[in-house]
Motif scaffolding. Structure first.
Motif, PDB file in Angstrom:
ATOM      1  N   THR A 203       0.821  -1.214   0.000  1.00 23.15           N
ATOM      2  CA  THR A 203       0.000   0.000   0.000  1.00 23.15           C
ATOM      3  C   THR A 203       0.855   1.263   0.000  1.00 23.15           C
ATOM      4  OG1 THR A 203      -0.185   0.174   2.425  1.00 23.15           O
ATOM      5  CG2 THR A 203      -1.790  -1.226   1.278  1.00 23.15           C
ATOM      6  N   ASP A 204       2.152   1.118   0.204  1.00 27.15           N
ATOM      7  CA  ASP A 204       3.107   2.229   0.193  1.00 27.15           C
ATOM      8  C   ASP A 204       3.788   2.232  -1.177  1.00 27.15           C
ATOM      9  OD1 ASP A 204       5.289   3.937   0.429  1.00 27.15           O
ATOM     10  OD2 ASP A 204       5.882   3.211   2.419  1.00 27.15           O
ATOM     11  N   LEU A 205       3.348   3.096  -2.059  1.00 20.67           N
ATOM     12  CA  LEU A 205       3.853   3.055  -3.436  1.00 20.67           C
ATOM     13  C   LEU A 205       5.315   3.460  -3.530  1.00 20.67           C
ATOM     14  CD1 LEU A 205       0.780   4.331  -5.468  1.00 20.67           C
ATOM     15  CD2 LEU A 205       1.463   1.973  -4.942  1.00 20.67           C
ATOM     16  N   ASP A 206       5.800   4.280  -2.611  1.00 21.49           N
ATOM     17  CA  ASP A 206       7.239   4.577  -2.591  1.00 21.49           C
ATOM     18  C   ASP A 206       8.031   3.318  -2.258  1.00 21.49           C
ATOM     19  OD1 ASP A 206       6.851   7.253  -3.226  1.00 21.49           O
ATOM     20  OD2 ASP A 206       6.816   7.900  -1.127  1.00 21.49           O
ATOM     21  N   ALA A 207       7.526   2.529  -1.318  1.00 23.71           N
ATOM     22  CA  ALA A 207       8.193   1.278  -0.970  1.00 23.71           C
ATOM     23  C   ALA A 207       8.150   0.287  -2.132  1.00 23.71           C
ATOM     24  CB  ALA A 207       7.541   0.661   0.274  1.00 23.71           C
TER      25      ALA A 207
ATOM     26  N   ASP B 238     -10.568   3.871   0.418  1.00 23.79           N
ATOM     27  CA  ASP B 238      -9.207   4.103  -0.062  1.00 23.79           C
ATOM     28  C   ASP B 238      -8.268   2.985   0.391  1.00 23.79           C
ATOM     29  OD1 ASP B 238     -10.008   6.448  -1.283  1.00 23.79           O
ATOM     30  OD2 ASP B 238      -9.268   7.752   0.328  1.00 23.79           O
ATOM     31  N   ASP B 239      -8.425   2.550   1.642  1.00 25.94           N
ATOM     32  CA  ASP B 239      -7.566   1.495   2.166  1.00 25.94           C
ATOM     33  C   ASP B 239      -7.781   0.179   1.430  1.00 25.94           C
ATOM     34  OD1 ASP B 239      -5.827   0.316   4.428  1.00 25.94           O
ATOM     35  OD2 ASP B 239      -7.649  -0.910   4.507  1.00 25.94           O
ATOM     36  N   ARG B 240      -9.038  -0.204   1.215  1.00 26.68           N
ATOM     37  CA  ARG B 240      -9.308  -1.486   0.554  1.00 26.68           C
ATOM     38  C   ARG B 240      -8.881  -1.490  -0.911  1.00 26.68           C
ATOM     39  NH1 ARG B 240      -8.870  -5.214   3.821  1.00 26.68           N
ATOM     40  NH2 ARG B 240      -7.529  -3.542   4.586  1.00 26.68           N
ATOM     41  N   ILE B 241      -9.047  -0.359  -1.580  1.00 27.67           N
ATOM     42  CA  ILE B 241      -8.590  -0.287  -2.971  1.00 27.67           C
ATOM     43  C   ILE B 241      -7.069  -0.345  -3.031  1.00 27.67           C
ATOM     44  CG2 ILE B 241      -8.511   1.179  -5.029  1.00 27.67           C
ATOM     45  CD1 ILE B 241     -11.210  -0.264  -4.527  1.00 27.67           C
ATOM     46  N   ALA B 242      -6.414   0.288  -2.064  1.00 25.31           N
ATOM     47  CA  ALA B 242      -4.947   0.223  -2.007  1.00 25.31           C
ATOM     48  C   ALA B 242      -4.465  -1.199  -1.745  1.00 25.31           C
ATOM     49  CB  ALA B 242      -4.422   1.172  -0.924  1.00 25.31           C
ATOM     50  N   VAL B 243      -5.176  -1.911  -0.890  1.00 26.49           N
ATOM     51  CA  VAL B 243      -4.784  -3.277  -0.536  1.00 26.49           C
ATOM     52  C   VAL B 243      -5.059  -4.256  -1.670  1.00 26.49           C
ATOM     53  CG1 VAL B 243      -5.392  -5.232   0.975  1.00 26.49           C
ATOM     54  CG2 VAL B 243      -5.010  -2.955   1.948  1.00 26.49           C
ATOM     55  N   ASN B 244      -6.164  -4.072  -2.378  1.00 25.32           N
ATOM     56  CA  ASN B 244      -6.653  -5.099  -3.293  1.00 25.32           C
ATOM     57  C   ASN B 244      -6.533  -4.797  -4.780  1.00 25.32           C
ATOM     58  OD1 ASN B 244      -7.648  -7.109  -1.389  1.00 25.32           O
ATOM     59  ND2 ASN B 244      -9.146  -5.558  -0.789  1.00 25.32           N
ATOM     60  N   LEU B 245      -6.230  -3.562  -5.151  1.00 20.67           N
ATOM     61  CA  LEU B 245      -6.234  -3.214  -6.580  1.00 20.67           C
ATOM     62  C   LEU B 245      -5.059  -2.345  -7.003  1.00 20.67           C
ATOM     63  CD1 LEU B 245      -7.655  -3.101  -9.373  1.00 20.67           C
ATOM     64  CD2 LEU B 245      -9.014  -1.189  -8.488  1.00 20.67           C
ATOM     65  N   ARG B 246      -4.815  -1.262  -6.292  1.00 22.60           N
ATOM     66  CA  ARG B 246      -3.890  -0.240  -6.779  1.00 22.60           C
ATOM     67  C   ARG B 246      -2.486  -0.771  -7.054  1.00 22.60           C
ATOM     68  NH1 ARG B 246      -2.773   4.879  -2.942  1.00 22.60           N
ATOM     69  NH2 ARG B 246      -1.544   3.259  -1.870  1.00 22.60           N
ATOM     70  N   HIS B 247      -1.965  -1.585  -6.159  1.00 23.28           N
ATOM     71  CA  HIS B 247      -0.582  -2.060  -6.330  1.00 23.28           C
ATOM     72  C   HIS B 247      -0.425  -2.970  -7.538  1.00 23.28           C
ATOM     73  CE1 HIS B 247      -1.444  -6.060  -4.557  1.00 23.28           C
ATOM     74  NE2 HIS B 247      -2.240  -5.397  -3.744  1.00 23.28           N
ATOM     75  N   PHE B 248      -1.504  -3.604  -7.998  1.00 24.52           N
ATOM     76  CA  PHE B 248      -1.396  -4.425  -9.200  1.00 24.52           C
ATOM     77  C   PHE B 248      -0.898  -3.589 -10.371  1.00 24.52           C
ATOM     78  CE2 PHE B 248      -3.961  -8.510  -8.692  1.00 24.52           C
ATOM     79  CZ  PHE B 248      -3.957  -8.482  -7.305  1.00 24.52           C
TER      80      PHE B 248
ATOM     81  N   VAL C  44       8.648 -12.739 -14.805  1.00 27.43           N
ATOM     82  CA  VAL C  44       7.268 -13.118 -14.484  1.00 27.43           C
ATOM     83  C   VAL C  44       6.848 -12.377 -13.214  1.00 27.43           C
ATOM     84  CG1 VAL C  44       5.691 -14.999 -13.888  1.00 27.43           C
ATOM     85  CG2 VAL C  44       7.584 -15.419 -15.482  1.00 27.43           C
ATOM     86  N   LEU C  45       5.757 -11.648 -13.289  1.00 34.95           N
ATOM     87  CA  LEU C  45       5.178 -10.989 -12.124  1.00 34.95           C
ATOM     88  C   LEU C  45       3.857 -11.658 -11.782  1.00 34.95           C
ATOM     89  CD1 LEU C  45       4.845  -8.673 -10.010  1.00 34.95           C
ATOM     90  CD2 LEU C  45       3.756  -7.348 -11.853  1.00 34.95           C
ATOM     91  N   ILE C  46       3.719 -12.090 -10.537  1.00 36.39           N
ATOM     92  CA  ILE C  46       2.462 -12.642 -10.056  1.00 36.39           C
ATOM     93  C   ILE C  46       1.867 -11.639  -9.074  1.00 36.39           C
ATOM     94  CG2 ILE C  46       1.298 -14.624  -9.047  1.00 36.39           C
ATOM     95  CD1 ILE C  46       2.982 -15.360 -11.483  1.00 36.39           C
ATOM     96  N   ASN C  47       0.837 -10.922  -9.494  1.00 33.95           N
ATOM     97  CA  ASN C  47       0.129  -9.974  -8.631  1.00 33.95           C
ATOM     98  C   ASN C  47      -0.926 -10.751  -7.843  1.00 33.95           C
ATOM     99  OD1 ASN C  47       1.181  -7.316  -8.958  1.00 33.95           O
ATOM    100  ND2 ASN C  47       0.237  -7.174 -10.979  1.00 33.95           N
ATOM    101  N   ASN C  48      -0.577 -11.113  -6.614  1.00 30.52           N
ATOM    102  CA  ASN C  48      -1.425 -12.004  -5.835  1.00 30.52           C
ATOM    103  C   ASN C  48      -1.957 -11.365  -4.552  1.00 30.52           C
ATOM    104  OD1 ASN C  48      -2.319 -14.679  -4.551  1.00 30.52           O
ATOM    105  ND2 ASN C  48      -0.601 -14.092  -3.213  1.00 30.52           N
ATOM    106  N   ALA C  49      -1.214 -10.456  -3.958  1.00 33.41           N
ATOM    107  CA  ALA C  49      -1.548  -9.969  -2.615  1.00 33.41           C
ATOM    108  C   ALA C  49      -2.925  -9.316  -2.573  1.00 33.41           C
ATOM    109  CB  ALA C  49      -0.491  -8.972  -2.148  1.00 33.41           C
ATOM    110  N   ALA C  50      -3.691  -9.652  -1.546  1.00 36.81           N
ATOM    111  CA  ALA C  50      -5.038  -9.106  -1.372  1.00 36.81           C
ATOM    112  C   ALA C  50      -5.500  -9.417   0.040  1.00 36.81           C
ATOM    113  CB  ALA C  50      -6.008  -9.698  -2.392  1.00 36.81           C
ATOM    114  N   ASN C  51      -6.649  -8.856   0.410  1.00 33.00           N
ATOM    115  CA  ASN C  51      -7.219  -9.094   1.730  1.00 33.00           C
ATOM    116  C   ASN C  51      -8.742  -9.054   1.609  1.00 33.00           C
ATOM    117  OD1 ASN C  51      -8.407  -8.246   4.394  1.00 33.00           O
ATOM    118  ND2 ASN C  51      -6.281  -8.554   5.045  1.00 33.00           N
ATOM    119  N   ASP C  52      -9.382 -10.139   1.997  1.00 31.50           N
ATOM    120  CA  ASP C  52     -10.832 -10.263   1.818  1.00 31.50           C
ATOM    121  C   ASP C  52     -11.587 -10.099   3.132  1.00 31.50           C
ATOM    122  OD1 ASP C  52     -10.029 -12.641   2.962  1.00 31.50           O
ATOM    123  OD2 ASP C  52     -11.224 -13.926   1.649  1.00 31.50           O
TER     124      ASP C  52
END
Length: 248
Positions: free
Chosen positions: A70-74, A109-119, A87-95
């Protein structure tokens, strides 16, 4: 039961987000067994270190990178420190479950950051290296949940629906550079986290609705991902690939 070996994966640099446990951990193990060079990103340090230790004898032992996605700088700093990614596997999420009434703008904002934005930003980070190498594979994780309209998951399902749209858009944009972008849509997979949400009776009800009457395991999902990441899947892009035992 014997599993396929993909010679094209040997030595490939694979990054798995959310790789510490569950489906992510199974994918880290599966790629390491193929002789790939695996890096995995997570915030769960104890689980990640245990996973890396469990596969320390692999030809290329998996390497854990602590990264809060969720930290885009990181995220940018982590990928800048990695070798070019094949190969990139975009897997991380939280349900986590939630009701409509509980949703605030901050929680959105938090849930979108956790589940979508970083992809998107992980894909953005690896695309130049893949282009320079003449191609690569990005595999995004969707979910059966929004296809079924499961309850108490409106933000998670919104994000997962967006991931399938993102997959098609990225496949079109990156295809001319030989970069394949696909989505994997798992059904209900037996992981410790999922066992938090379902009783044995509810698990049995899910199995009763599947065409195949066995529980899905993380290794079943990893097997599909290996194929899509390998050269055997070289003409697969822009679509979703299901592993749900015929639940939907």
């Amino acid at each position: 039961m014997s599993s396929a070996v993909y010679p094209s994966l040997k030595g490939r640099h694979v990054v798995v987000t959310g790789g510490a446990s569950g489906i992510g951990g199974a994918m880290v193990a599966a790629f390491a067994a193929q002789g790939a060079r695996v890096a995995f990103l997570d915030i769960l340090e104890d689980e990640s270190e245990a996973l890396a230790e469990a596969h320390a004898g692999a030809a290329y032992p998996p390497v854990f990178h602590r990264c809060d996605l969720t930290d885009l700088d990181a995220v940018a700093a982590t990928f800048a420190g990695l070798d070019p990614v094949d190969v990139l596997i975009n897997n991380a999420a939280n349900d986590d479950r939630h009701s409509l009434a509980e949703i605030t703008p901050e929680y959105w904002d938090d849930r979108i950051a956790v589940n979508l934005r970083h992809f998107l930003f992980c894909a953005q980070a690896v695309a130049p290296g893949m282009k320079a190498a003449g191609g690569g594979a990005i595999i995004n994780f969707g979910s059966i949940s929004w296809h079924l309209g499961l309850s108490d998951l409106v933000l998670y399902e919104t994000a997962k629906a967006g991931i399938e749209g993102m997959t098609r858009a990225l496949a079109r944009e990156l295809g001319p550079d030989g970069i394949r972008v696909t989505a994997v849509v798992p059904g209900n997979v037996k992981t410790p986290r999922q066992l938090r949400w379902y009783t044995p009776e509810e698990e049995a009800e899910i199995v009763s609705q599947q065409c195949l009457k066995n529980r899905l395991e993380p290794d079943h999902v990893a097997a599909l991902v290996l194929f899509l990441a390998s050269d055997d899947g070289r003409m697969c892009t822009g679509h979703e690939y299901w592993v749900d035992a015929g639940w939907r």
